[in-house]
Design an enzyme around this catalytic site. Sequence first.
Site, PDB file in Angstrom:
ATOM      1  CE  LYS A   1      -1.754   6.993  -3.329  1.00 45.51           C
ATOM      2  NZ  LYS A   1      -2.107   5.985  -2.308  1.00 45.51           N
TER       3      LYS A   1
ATOM      4  CD  GLU B   1      -4.792   3.485  -2.260  1.00 47.09           C
ATOM      5  OE1 GLU B   1      -5.571   4.363  -1.840  1.00 47.09           O
ATOM      6  OE2 GLU B   1      -3.642   3.742  -2.663  1.00 47.09           O
TER       7      GLU B   1
ATOM      8  CG  ASP C   1      -9.173   4.371   1.085  1.00 46.66           C
ATOM      9  OD1 ASP C   1      -8.620   5.060   1.955  1.00 46.66           O
ATOM     10  OD2 ASP C   1      -8.547   3.636   0.294  1.00 46.66           O
TER      11      ASP C   1
ATOM     12  CG  ASP D   1      -1.651   1.253   1.487  1.00 46.19           C
ATOM     13  OD1 ASP D   1      -1.642   2.122   0.596  1.00 46.19           O
ATOM     14  OD2 ASP D   1      -2.258   1.379   2.574  1.00 46.19           O
TER      15      ASP D   1
END
Length: 608
Positions: A70, A171, A193, A8
């Site tokens: 990211k 994810e 999420d 992850d």
Amino acid sequence: MSTVIGIDLGTTNSCIAVVEGGQPTVVANRGGYKTTPSMLAITEAGKRLVGHIAKRQAVTNAEHTVYAAKRLIGRKWNSPQVQNAVANCSYRIVEGPHDDVRIQLRNKVYSVPEISAMILQEMKMIAEDFLDHEVEKAVITVPAYFNDAQRQATKDAGTIAGLDVIRIINEPTAAALAYGYTRKSDMTIAVYDLGGGTFDISILEISSAGVFKVISTAGDTYLGGEDFDLRILGWLVDNFSQEHGIDLREDRMALQRLKDAAEKAKCELSAMVETEVNLPFIISGERNEALHLQCVLTRSHLESLCDDLVQRTVETCKQTLDEAGLEKSEIDEVLLVGGMTRMPLVQQAVADFFEREPSKGVHPDEVVALGASVQGRSLIEENSHMILLDVTPHTLGIMVIGGYFEELIPLNTTVPTSSSKVFTTVRDNQTAVKILVMQGESRRAEENELLGEFILTGLRRARSGEVEIDVTFEINADGIVSVRAKDLETGMEQSITVTATSGLTEDEIKSMVAEARNFALTTREQEAAEGIKQEADKLIKQIEQLFPEVERVVAGSDFGRDAIGKAREVVKLSYSLVEKGDTDALAEQIDALSRTLRMFRGVVGKVG
Ligand code: AMP
């Protein structure tokens, strides 16, 4: 069977898991932590630091410490998100040669996939230390709402890190896998999420036969904990500016301290109703006097600063549920994933929207990596019964005459998939056609994201509308898109296949792979050398401690004098090898040290 690691790669933290003895397990790093900050720093001496060690020095080395890479990966330089980051980040973000984003650290400019690769490389090493063998294959997760360029850039990062990325998965889907792979009932779940930089919501059907089918997904790849931190930071900066007339944003070190303090206050307010932000000596005033920042932030004030961010996520939940064609009452379980779901306001908003308490059964920081490892295992297992059917989060199509967007694959289509449409020429004697591949939801092509373009040439000269061109879109299981165009009359197929690029050329990736491999080798060599030195040091100490006793026991004997003389020689030589840093010779010398220690222990009657 080889091992596949599940990674992850988070905005704030990264986590790695492997399936061991049939059980997915999170692997802790050397410090014992199950998550590693996704931070990278280059020190003044040129040393690379990753994870907690990079985080610890961030304030004093703010300009050369990267966090939240990211948020930049796979984005174009001119995008509003990148420009926002340029204004708010303490490190230097610069324009790349392919309209991409680069980061300057010390005197070197790095691409974003290269930065992510260094974090992935660290995760790979954590896994290798745990498993005690090399790993190559990995499943890496990305936000469901990542577009093609962001996925490709993440895959490139994996390649640069020396990984064979066998699958990129979403994810929330990974979280659903970790939650559902042992469950033996059919159910519909929603995965909310909210992480450090991105937000996703996915609705999935899980069947007792092991089929995981995503029905709809939506999100925002620029909405996460960082935005909450920035709201607090903005409030702190405004307060300070009103009091002292100084803009703290202009000082990189102050900015980094404020950012840390903002995040800390946010996390504390998940458990407490008020907290103090205290930053002594934050900057110097006009007369060079030290100024301090001190204030109290209450949970309710934090909530008022961030309420619209949470509401944005709720709107997206509504949209996803509508697209799934489901009522709230048809959702059996709501999973909360990502560190931000610890915030009471977020939990309340989700509970209010879905009219049920979210599940407490998953660990928000670990569940995504666990799911990635489960998926990795099923990909290499011969008789895996698990099937994962994900969807494309964006509509894909091409630009057609009038600047319109012609859809080929609508959003929420199950992948892998392909779709074709036949187009015709629009002008008389048109011998070439330019295909603009786009992703987005607007009817106007210019408002969508351009993924790539290519030209199909060599068409027959004819009246407009006569020559037919077949355009085929394909999305593979990683969610990565490719496009082909074919002249139906001649059968000639354009050899160019368009896939989005991460902003890096093949050559750039190749040289980055080589550089990363060298770094890994050097690091491993340094670690091995350090291990040998420590082993030698330990043996030398143990021998030295025994000298007085051995001398007492063998006093007067020729054999004893001889043995002690030889032992002194062994120790002396070992010291000089340690000093010279001659690892190879020292490794051999360890044998002599061990023999000496055994002999000494025999003499004094000690065993083991
Ligand atoms: P992730 O990307 O899932 O690791 O989530 C990281 C984000 O969660 C960061 O923005 C953290 O500040 C935030 N976070 C972690 N713990 C808490 C907490 N207790 N309360 C609020 N936010 C948190």
